[in-house]
Design a protein around this motif. Sequence first.
Motif, PDB file in Angstrom:
ATOM      1  N   THR A  43     -91.871  72.311  -9.637  1.00 16.23           N
ATOM      2  CA  THR A  43     -91.683  72.450  -8.192  1.00 16.23           C
ATOM      3  C   THR A  43     -90.300  72.987  -7.845  1.00 16.23           C
ATOM      4  OG1 THR A  43     -90.887  70.152  -7.982  1.00 16.23           O
ATOM      5  CG2 THR A  43     -93.242  70.522  -7.670  1.00 16.23           C
ATOM      6  N   TYR A  44     -90.260  73.654  -6.720  1.00 14.03           N
ATOM      7  CA  TYR A  44     -88.998  74.052  -6.090  1.00 14.03           C
ATOM      8  C   TYR A  44     -89.286  74.228  -4.600  1.00 14.03           C
ATOM      9  CZ  TYR A  44     -84.599  76.327  -5.036  1.00 14.03           C
ATOM     10  OH  TYR A  44     -83.366  76.625  -4.501  1.00 14.03           O
ATOM     11  N   LYS A  45     -88.668  73.410  -3.791  1.00 15.49           N
ATOM     12  CA  LYS A  45     -88.874  73.398  -2.339  1.00 15.49           C
ATOM     13  C   LYS A  45     -90.350  73.205  -1.983  1.00 15.49           C
ATOM     14  CE  LYS A  45     -86.621  77.209  -1.200  1.00 15.49           C
ATOM     15  NZ  LYS A  45     -85.878  78.193  -0.370  1.00 15.49           N
ATOM     16  N   GLU A  46     -90.934  72.146  -2.514  1.00 18.82           N
ATOM     17  CA  GLU A  46     -92.335  71.806  -2.236  1.00 18.82           C
ATOM     18  C   GLU A  46     -92.449  70.436  -1.564  1.00 18.82           C
ATOM     19  OE1 GLU A  46     -94.669  73.807  -2.406  1.00 18.82           O
ATOM     20  OE2 GLU A  46     -94.101  75.368  -3.854  1.00 18.82           O
ATOM     21  N   ILE A  72     -96.434  64.876 -14.452  1.00 18.03           N
ATOM     22  CA  ILE A  72     -94.988  65.024 -14.601  1.00 18.03           C
ATOM     23  C   ILE A  72     -94.500  66.096 -13.637  1.00 18.03           C
ATOM     24  CG2 ILE A  72     -93.093  65.548 -16.169  1.00 18.03           C
ATOM     25  CD1 ILE A  72     -94.829  64.671 -18.479  1.00 18.03           C
ATOM     26  N   VAL A  73     -93.828  65.666 -12.587  1.00 22.73           N
ATOM     27  CA  VAL A  73     -93.212  66.604 -11.650  1.00 22.73           C
ATOM     28  C   VAL A  73     -91.848  67.004 -12.215  1.00 22.73           C
ATOM     29  CG1 VAL A  73     -92.222  66.885  -9.347  1.00 22.73           C
ATOM     30  CG2 VAL A  73     -94.402  65.697  -9.622  1.00 22.73           C
ATOM     31  N   VAL A  74     -91.658  68.299 -12.428  1.00 23.80           N
ATOM     32  CA  VAL A  74     -90.367  68.805 -12.904  1.00 23.80           C
ATOM     33  C   VAL A  74     -89.777  69.664 -11.787  1.00 23.80           C
ATOM     34  CG1 VAL A  74     -89.152  70.120 -14.665  1.00 23.80           C
ATOM     35  CG2 VAL A  74     -91.197  68.815 -15.281  1.00 23.80           C
ATOM     36  N   ARG A  97     -94.589  60.632 -13.236  1.00 23.39           N
ATOM     37  CA  ARG A  97     -93.226  60.628 -13.755  1.00 23.39           C
ATOM     38  C   ARG A  97     -92.503  61.842 -13.146  1.00 23.39           C
ATOM     39  NH1 ARG A  97     -93.859  60.946 -19.994  1.00 23.39           N
ATOM     40  NH2 ARG A  97     -91.992  59.655 -20.196  1.00 23.39           N
ATOM     41  N   VAL A  98     -91.202  61.720 -12.968  1.00 25.12           N
ATOM     42  CA  VAL A  98     -90.447  62.765 -12.263  1.00 25.12           C
ATOM     43  C   VAL A  98     -89.197  63.141 -13.052  1.00 25.12           C
ATOM     44  CG1 VAL A  98     -89.262  63.392 -10.120  1.00 25.12           C
ATOM     45  CG2 VAL A  98     -91.265  61.884 -10.035  1.00 25.12           C
ATOM     46  N   MET A  99     -88.964  64.443 -13.145  1.00 25.68           N
ATOM     47  CA  MET A  99     -87.776  64.976 -13.808  1.00 25.68           C
ATOM     48  C   MET A  99     -87.025  65.866 -12.820  1.00 25.68           C
ATOM     49  SD  MET A  99     -87.585  67.444 -17.211  1.00 25.68           S
ATOM     50  CE  MET A  99     -88.479  66.283 -18.229  1.00 25.68           C
ATOM     51  N   ARG A 100     -85.725  65.651 -12.720  1.00 25.98           N
ATOM     52  CA  ARG A 100     -84.883  66.476 -11.854  1.00 25.98           C
ATOM     53  C   ARG A 100     -83.941  67.294 -12.725  1.00 25.98           C
ATOM     54  NH1 ARG A 100     -79.972  64.155  -8.058  1.00 25.98           N
ATOM     55  NH2 ARG A 100     -79.465  66.098  -6.951  1.00 25.98           N
ATOM     56  N   ARG A 101     -84.118  68.621 -12.723  1.00 23.46           N
ATOM     57  CA  ARG A 101     -83.265  69.497 -13.539  1.00 23.46           C
ATOM     58  C   ARG A 101     -82.131  70.046 -12.669  1.00 23.46           C
ATOM     59  NH1 ARG A 101     -85.723  73.955 -17.096  1.00 23.46           N
ATOM     60  NH2 ARG A 101     -86.156  74.914 -15.091  1.00 23.46           N
ATOM     61  N   ASN A 121    -101.833  64.415 -25.765  1.00 30.81           N
ATOM     62  CA  ASN A 121    -102.367  65.254 -26.841  1.00 30.81           C
ATOM     63  C   ASN A 121    -102.799  66.613 -26.307  1.00 30.81           C
ATOM     64  OD1 ASN A 121    -102.263  63.369 -29.123  1.00 30.81           O
ATOM     65  ND2 ASN A 121    -103.749  62.175 -27.955  1.00 30.81           N
ATOM     66  N   VAL A 122    -103.033  66.672 -25.002  1.00 31.44           N
ATOM     67  CA  VAL A 122    -103.346  67.919 -24.312  1.00 31.44           C
ATOM     68  C   VAL A 122    -102.283  68.120 -23.242  1.00 31.44           C
ATOM     69  CG1 VAL A 122    -105.027  69.184 -22.921  1.00 31.44           C
ATOM     70  CG2 VAL A 122    -105.816  67.631 -24.726  1.00 31.44           C
ATOM     71  N   LEU A 123    -101.735  69.341 -23.162  1.00 34.47           N
ATOM     72  CA  LEU A 123    -100.658  69.664 -22.222  1.00 34.47           C
ATOM     73  C   LEU A 123    -101.163  70.676 -21.212  1.00 34.47           C
ATOM     74  CD1 LEU A 123     -97.871  70.183 -24.916  1.00 34.47           C
ATOM     75  CD2 LEU A 123     -98.350  68.077 -23.635  1.00 34.47           C
ATOM     76  N   GLY A 124    -100.879  70.427 -19.942  1.00 35.76           N
ATOM     77  CA  GLY A 124    -101.366  71.337 -18.912  1.00 35.76           C
ATOM     78  C   GLY A 124    -100.294  71.672 -17.892  1.00 35.76           C
ATOM     79  N   VAL A 125    -100.602  72.654 -17.055  1.00 32.93           N
ATOM     80  CA  VAL A 125     -99.692  73.050 -15.981  1.00 32.93           C
ATOM     81  C   VAL A 125    -100.526  73.459 -14.773  1.00 32.93           C
ATOM     82  CG1 VAL A 125     -99.562  75.426 -16.867  1.00 32.93           C
ATOM     83  CG2 VAL A 125     -97.830  74.601 -15.279  1.00 32.93           C
ATOM     84  N   ILE A 126    -100.029  73.099 -13.599  1.00 32.57           N
ATOM     85  CA  ILE A 126    -100.663  73.485 -12.338  1.00 32.57           C
ATOM     86  C   ILE A 126     -99.551  73.706 -11.320  1.00 32.57           C
ATOM     87  CG2 ILE A 126    -100.916  71.088 -11.554  1.00 32.57           C
ATOM     88  CD1 ILE A 126    -103.547  71.897 -10.206  1.00 32.57           C
ATOM     89  N   ASP A 127     -99.717  74.663 -10.427  1.00 31.26           N
ATOM     90  CA  ASP A 127     -98.715  74.921  -9.397  1.00 31.26           C
ATOM     91  C   ASP A 127     -98.630  73.744  -8.440  1.00 31.26           C
ATOM     92  OD1 ASP A 127     -98.107  77.325 -10.470  1.00 31.26           O
ATOM     93  OD2 ASP A 127     -98.985  78.554  -8.880  1.00 31.26           O
ATOM     94  N   GLY A 128     -97.453  73.570  -7.854  1.00 27.80           N
ATOM     95  CA  GLY A 128     -97.236  72.472  -6.921  1.00 27.80           C
ATOM     96  C   GLY A 128     -97.479  72.840  -5.479  1.00 27.80           C
ATOM     97  N   ASP A 129     -98.136  73.982  -5.228  1.00 27.07           N
ATOM     98  CA  ASP A 129     -98.293  74.468  -3.857  1.00 27.07           C
ATOM     99  C   ASP A 129     -99.730  74.454  -3.364  1.00 27.07           C
ATOM    100  OD1 ASP A 129     -99.367  76.472  -5.395  1.00 27.07           O
ATOM    101  OD2 ASP A 129     -97.742  77.893  -5.022  1.00 27.07           O
ATOM    102  N   LEU A 130    -100.652  73.809  -4.135  1.00 30.96           N
ATOM    103  CA  LEU A 130    -102.063  73.678  -3.770  1.00 30.96           C
ATOM    104  C   LEU A 130    -102.820  75.004  -3.790  1.00 30.96           C
ATOM    105  CD1 LEU A 130    -101.633  71.091  -0.873  1.00 30.96           C
ATOM    106  CD2 LEU A 130    -102.631  70.663  -3.115  1.00 30.96           C
TER     107      LEU A 130
END
Length: 416
Positions: A43-46, A72-74, A97-101, A121-130
Amino acid sequence: MSKNKTDSLLAVPCGSLEISELSPNTTTDVISQSIEFSLVIPTYKERDNIEKIVTILSQVLDEFIPQDYELIVVDDDSPDRTWEVAQSLMGEYPQLRVMRRQQEKGLSSAVIRGWQAARGNVLGVIDGDLQHPPEVLTQLLRGIQQGADLAVASRNVEGGGVSSWSVVRRFLSRGAQVLGLIILPSVLGRISDPMSGYFMVRRSALSGVTLNPVGYKILLEVVGRGRVRSIAEVGYVFCERKQGESKVTWKQYVDYIRHLLRLRLATGRVKQFSQKIDFPIGRFLRFGLVGLSGVFVDMAVLYLLSDPTTLAWALTRSKIIAGEIAIFNNFLWNDAWTFADVSMKQQKSSQRLKRFLKFNIICLAGLVLNVLVLNLVFNFLIPNRYIANLIAIAIATIWNFWVNLKLSWRVTEEKN
């Protein structure tokens, strides 16, 4: 902020972007037991979207794999404090869980840092903007459960599409796919939507692999470098965002082309020959292409400054300015492309300035070398000024590349 709240954030992994196998030593908190699925939400500005997407994703996954997943919100230290809003939801959603970079930026590296901290065991990604429909997650998980190493949500298969893209954006998307098939058919021939940012992959397909993405999309990197044998694709309709700003720019398409070229040079015969002679041929070819662009910049500026029909400045002064602008052009491209893997780890302004000054000095020494070789070859070996000049340019280019590789773009540890 209270200490307890700060402690609830995930520690940001550092070092290379390598995905490790699951073990008690790979996690940063006291819970080390592996789970089925880890979904990273970069995420960035979401701020306006984050609560809604966490709620929807939790509902979907609670029904399909209850308590066997994590979200995991990064967040890249959003000025609207998206990470703080996500953090406030952790009490209500125990799988969150939340990570702030604060030291790194970029969507691709955010995803990988999230995967490094993940327990799935499985890793995924999805946009934070719906814009990625969460309900498709269950179909992707089924694809993995049925034996696929990678499951991709695609706009270009049955059931897929886009909601309201302009003709230009559709053309660019399809053009990117065709270009990818030309440059990297072994990778692009396996997936219908190479720019998809919505997918999941088995950890075993990436464990031990160091990823080196360019730009916003990392699917190419996963397919190109990972041990991906079988791929499942699920159609989905890409929706326009309702809250926040769109982050799609022309730069994403430029980064996509850079990524294709990097993967092309990192695979096949070029890589094998490079390893055999212990010389980074792929990087050298990129350096040479950048140098060629500098020639055009130099000539164009020299013309604009010195030609009688333009500014008609003195030739020497014009050449000095043209040469410096060409050097600046070359530095920017080399920093962003040729040595991007190094510059990405050293993004401070002081570090970039230091690289630029070194590059300038080395190129000046290269110019002196160029003149010396030109005169030696012309006067003692080949009395043809143009052939002698080509030889001098080649030797100076190798000098510039090798010394810059060793001095300007090298990984150094920050001193405390």
